[in-house]
Design a protein around this motif. Sequence first.
Motif, PDB file in Angstrom:
ATOM      1  N   UNK A  12     127.404  29.988  58.181  1.00 11.34           N
ATOM      2  CA  UNK A  12     126.318  29.074  58.569  1.00 11.34           C
ATOM      3  C   UNK A  12     125.245  29.183  57.494  1.00 11.34           C
ATOM      4  N   UNK A  13     125.158  28.169  56.650  1.00 15.88           N
ATOM      5  CA  UNK A  13     124.243  28.198  55.511  1.00 15.88           C
ATOM      6  C   UNK A  13     122.785  28.103  55.968  1.00 15.88           C
ATOM      7  N   UNK A  14     121.877  28.606  55.134  1.00  5.40           N
ATOM      8  CA  UNK A  14     120.450  28.487  55.440  1.00  5.40           C
ATOM      9  C   UNK A  14     119.973  27.044  55.253  1.00  5.40           C
ATOM     10  N   UNK A  15     118.771  26.763  55.666  1.00  5.64           N
ATOM     11  CA  UNK A  15     118.203  25.419  55.503  1.00  5.64           C
ATOM     12  C   UNK A  15     117.930  25.087  54.040  1.00  5.64           C
ATOM     13  N   UNK A  16     117.631  26.099  53.244  1.00  3.97           N
ATOM     14  CA  UNK A  16     117.310  25.906  51.830  1.00  3.97           C
ATOM     15  C   UNK A  16     118.471  25.224  51.120  1.00  3.97           C
TER      16      UNK A  16
ATOM     17  N   UNK B  88     138.335  29.074  56.707  1.00  2.85           N
ATOM     18  CA  UNK B  88     136.922  29.349  56.950  1.00  2.85           C
ATOM     19  C   UNK B  88     136.248  28.132  57.563  1.00  2.85           C
ATOM     20  N   UNK B  89     135.214  28.369  58.351  1.00  4.79           N
ATOM     21  CA  UNK B  89     134.430  27.313  58.976  1.00  4.79           C
ATOM     22  C   UNK B  89     133.095  27.244  58.257  1.00  4.79           C
ATOM     23  N   UNK B  90     132.794  26.107  57.654  1.00  3.48           N
ATOM     24  CA  UNK B  90     131.560  25.912  56.900  1.00  3.48           C
ATOM     25  C   UNK B  90     130.589  25.087  57.745  1.00  3.48           C
ATOM     26  N   UNK B  91     129.447  25.674  58.067  1.00  5.71           N
ATOM     27  CA  UNK B  91     128.449  25.014  58.905  1.00  5.71           C
ATOM     28  C   UNK B  91     127.144  24.823  58.138  1.00  5.71           C
ATOM     29  N   UNK B  92     126.387  23.824  58.542  1.00  8.73           N
ATOM     30  CA  UNK B  92     125.066  23.549  57.981  1.00  8.73           C
ATOM     31  C   UNK B  92     125.125  23.347  56.463  1.00  8.73           C
ATOM     32  N   UNK B  93     126.207  22.752  55.982  1.00  9.98           N
ATOM     33  CA  UNK B  93     126.330  22.434  54.564  1.00  9.98           C
ATOM     34  C   UNK B  93     126.800  23.571  53.681  1.00  9.98           C
ATOM     35  N   UNK B  94     127.341  24.632  54.263  1.00  7.73           N
ATOM     36  CA  UNK B  94     127.844  25.754  53.464  1.00  7.73           C
ATOM     37  C   UNK B  94     128.963  25.277  52.539  1.00  7.73           C
ATOM     38  N   UNK B  95     128.993  25.834  51.317  1.00  6.04           N
ATOM     39  CA  UNK B  95     129.984  25.465  50.312  1.00  6.04           C
ATOM     40  C   UNK B  95     130.598  26.737  49.739  1.00  6.04           C
ATOM     41  N   UNK B  96     131.913  26.788  49.689  1.00  2.00           N
ATOM     42  CA  UNK B  96     132.620  27.905  49.051  1.00  2.00           C
ATOM     43  C   UNK B  96     133.350  27.318  47.852  1.00  2.00           C
ATOM     44  N   UNK B  97     132.857  27.603  46.652  1.00  5.95           N
ATOM     45  CA  UNK B  97     133.495  27.107  45.439  1.00  5.95           C
ATOM     46  C   UNK B  97     134.667  28.018  45.098  1.00  5.95           C
ATOM     47  N   UNK B  98     135.866  27.480  45.265  1.00  2.48           N
ATOM     48  CA  UNK B  98     137.076  28.262  45.013  1.00  2.48           C
ATOM     49  C   UNK B  98     137.394  28.268  43.520  1.00  2.48           C
ATOM     50  N   UNK B  99     138.102  29.294  43.102  1.00  7.31           N
ATOM     51  CA  UNK B  99     138.515  29.378  41.703  1.00  7.31           C
ATOM     52  C   UNK B  99     139.829  30.140  41.611  1.00  7.31           C
ATOM     53  N   UNK B 100     140.442  30.043  40.450  1.00  6.42           N
ATOM     54  CA  UNK B 100     141.672  30.792  40.204  1.00  6.42           C
ATOM     55  C   UNK B 100     142.903  30.161  40.825  1.00  6.42           C
ATOM     56  N   UNK B 101     143.881  30.991  41.064  1.00  3.35           N
ATOM     57  CA  UNK B 101     145.193  30.588  41.554  1.00  3.35           C
ATOM     58  C   UNK B 101     145.127  30.172  43.027  1.00  3.35           C
ATOM     59  N   UNK B 102     145.490  28.933  43.358  1.00  4.25           N
ATOM     60  CA  UNK B 102     145.486  28.509  44.759  1.00  4.25           C
ATOM     61  C   UNK B 102     146.403  29.349  45.655  1.00  4.25           C
ATOM     62  N   UNK B 103     147.376  30.034  45.067  1.00  9.52           N
ATOM     63  CA  UNK B 103     148.303  30.869  45.836  1.00  9.52           C
ATOM     64  C   UNK B 103     147.960  32.357  45.726  1.00  9.52           C
TER      65      UNK B 103
END
Length: 154
Positions: free
Chosen positions: A71-75, A102-117
């Motif tokens: 749950x991301x902050x308001x900022x 993962x569940x992303x709430x309030x605009x949370x973003x997880x920037x993935x990188x590397x090998x998808x597997x």
Amino acid sequence: MLFGASDSYSADEKMQITVAFTRFGKNLVQRMPRVRFGFVHVVNNDYRHWIMSAIGGSSHPTIISHGNRFRAPRNIAAKEVCKREYATEQEWKNWDWRSEGDLMLNGAIFTQSGDPKAAKKFGGYRMIAYKPAHMVPLLVRWSGTLECRPNKPC
């Protein structure tokens, strides 16, 4: 949670850690965890706001995030879950940082990188099977410090 001695101690590449069933409350700045080298499985945790980032790292750690609730902050400038330190995008785009279920709430973003597997490299006995992220509030309901007293069971 700081895992890894320093960015110059490459022996920590052998490190394997699981962070599970933890509730990270409001106003925590960062380091939930912060990883140097090694492998960290982040599973079924509840992240309720952060000031800079929830998960950070340097020196090419592998971070697999499964079934967490973020749950991301308001900022608006702090919506990113991850912070990669002391590395250019050219470097960190090859680090294995993956988010699955993962569940992303309030605009949370997880920037993935590397090998998808990447998670498959550490499958089986090396990782806890995760529950769906919507179950996290139940899974962490009783997490917290133990109230222990001398000469009494905890």
